[in-house]
Design a protein around this motif. Sequence first.
Motif, PDB file in Angstrom:
ATOM      1  N   GLU A 311       9.254  -2.040   3.430  1.00 34.19           N
ATOM      2  CA  GLU A 311      10.469  -2.338   4.186  1.00 34.19           C
ATOM      3  C   GLU A 311      11.502  -1.245   3.966  1.00 34.19           C
ATOM      4  O   GLU A 311      11.442  -0.484   2.996  1.00 34.19           O
ATOM      5  N   MET A 312      12.506  -1.186   4.857  1.00 30.31           N
ATOM      6  CA  MET A 312      13.555  -0.183   4.736  1.00 30.31           C
ATOM      7  C   MET A 312      14.316  -0.341   3.425  1.00 30.31           C
ATOM      8  O   MET A 312      14.888   0.606   2.901  1.00 30.31           O
ATOM      9  N   SER A 313      14.328  -1.546   2.875  1.00 33.20           N
ATOM     10  CA  SER A 313      15.015  -1.800   1.605  1.00 33.20           C
ATOM     11  C   SER A 313      14.224  -1.289   0.414  1.00 33.20           C
ATOM     12  O   SER A 313      14.732  -1.253  -0.703  1.00 33.20           O
ATOM     13  N   GLY A 314      12.961  -0.895   0.627  1.00 34.38           N
ATOM     14  CA  GLY A 314      12.109  -0.425  -0.442  1.00 34.38           C
ATOM     15  C   GLY A 314      11.096  -1.446  -0.925  1.00 34.38           C
ATOM     16  O   GLY A 314      10.252  -1.143  -1.757  1.00 34.38           O
ATOM     17  N   LYS A 315      11.126  -2.662  -0.413  1.00 31.62           N
ATOM     18  CA  LYS A 315      10.207  -3.716  -0.841  1.00 31.62           C
ATOM     19  C   LYS A 315       8.815  -3.468  -0.268  1.00 31.62           C
ATOM     20  O   LYS A 315       8.647  -3.226   0.919  1.00 31.62           O
ATOM     21  N   LEU A 316       7.792  -3.557  -1.147  1.00 34.76           N
ATOM     22  CA  LEU A 316       6.412  -3.390  -0.720  1.00 34.76           C
ATOM     23  C   LEU A 316       5.939  -4.650  -0.004  1.00 34.76           C
ATOM     24  O   LEU A 316       6.036  -5.759  -0.543  1.00 34.76           O
ATOM     25  N   VAL A 317       5.430  -4.487   1.216  1.00 36.42           N
ATOM     26  CA  VAL A 317       4.966  -5.614   2.022  1.00 36.42           C
ATOM     27  C   VAL A 317       3.451  -5.740   1.959  1.00 36.42           C
ATOM     28  O   VAL A 317       2.905  -6.829   1.872  1.00 36.42           O
ATOM     29  N   LYS A 318       2.781  -4.604   1.972  1.00 37.34           N
ATOM     30  CA  LYS A 318       1.318  -4.637   2.033  1.00 37.34           C
ATOM     31  C   LYS A 318       0.775  -3.338   1.456  1.00 37.34           C
ATOM     32  O   LYS A 318       1.373  -2.271   1.623  1.00 37.34           O
ATOM     33  N   ASN A 319      -0.347  -3.424   0.742  1.00 36.28           N
ATOM     34  CA  ASN A 319      -0.998  -2.225   0.226  1.00 36.28           C
ATOM     35  C   ASN A 319      -2.507  -2.350   0.430  1.00 36.28           C
ATOM     36  O   ASN A 319      -3.098  -3.389   0.137  1.00 36.28           O
ATOM     37  N   THR A 320      -3.095  -1.300   0.952  1.00 32.47           N
ATOM     38  CA  THR A 320      -4.535  -1.298   1.240  1.00 32.47           C
ATOM     39  C   THR A 320      -5.146  -0.001   0.742  1.00 32.47           C
ATOM     40  O   THR A 320      -4.532   1.059   0.863  1.00 32.47           O
TER      41      THR A 320
END
Length: 362
Positions: A311-320
């Motif tokens: 996210e623009m805030s730096g929060k990780l949403v998904k990692n593959t």
Amino acid sequence: MKKILLFLFIASPFLGFSQVTADPSLDPMKITTTGNGTILVTELPLNGIVKLKVPILNRNTSNALPIGTCKVKVNLGSKLILDPLFNLNTVNTSNFFSWTAVASGGTVQITGDLIAQLPANFSDTAYFDVKGIILGISTITTNFLVTNHNTNTTLSDENGNNNTASTLYAIIAGVVPVTFTNVYTEKKDCAIKVIVDTENEINVNRYEVEISKDFNTFETVSSLKADNLKRYIFNFETPGIYKVPVLLVRVKSIDIDGKIQYSEIKKVSGVCNSKEGISFYPNPVPKNSTTFYVKKDNGFFNGTYSISVIEMSGKLVKNTEMKLYNQVGFNYNMEAVSAGVYFIKIFNISNNSLEILKVIKQ
């Protein structure tokens, strides 16, 4: 009742409650040799004393910073201390700030409490003599904080983005370098240009550019013969194994007798931002679509990749994690990602290269 309210309204300015808007600010810090203090350094000798310069400003052209509303905090990092013989009462901004220093958690923090109004459009520099005591690399960080302590006046900061400054330094075994006056770096696509200004060039054999990707070990990537010039310009491509988010760059001079001196250290991006990188579509990703296609514009995807949606805030949403071999492109699934604007980081674990995309999910 009306008379009481009227009295409070009229009297409130005299009760000491007021608000001021101004702009406490910092400019980039510099480390120089003592003496005339004109030679910039970030390679500091072990047990040697240098001068730290901290520019302090109030960029507002109308309002002063009220007494007790602000503090300046300077953290010297893990390798420096304040020179034991240095008197904080002699700091040239002491008519506005009361300076103290304490050691805590392996670092020294210098604090300046605002004891007099800092005038509108103020600009001055606080000087401190500091000493390197441990070999290695660290960072000096400074914050100009709005604390609103011990005051009835509330200060509002009109620009909260200019209150911090930092500078990287290294404590080395050896003498303070005096050959280099300025080092500049420019990055274009995968190429790096390093420009170095010199003075007092005596018995220098050659100059070398060194880079580090781990903030510890340096490798030579370019070299020029010393030719008694005031300015030398190096151009080189970023080596493949050094395509990482941040590189450290320095210039080394090698004398005829083998003596070595170093310039200040500069940070530069190691990521190639060439238009011949990667492209992706569709962007924005339509509401009824679950994937977008990532394409290599020049060459192939080869290796193991970590792909992150952030996210623009730096929060990780998904990692593959994906293994790709000689592929021009691949599909990436955005089905579980809600509508919004994201950064997609494509990190090649095999060679430490990184590409960053900005994508909109409708």
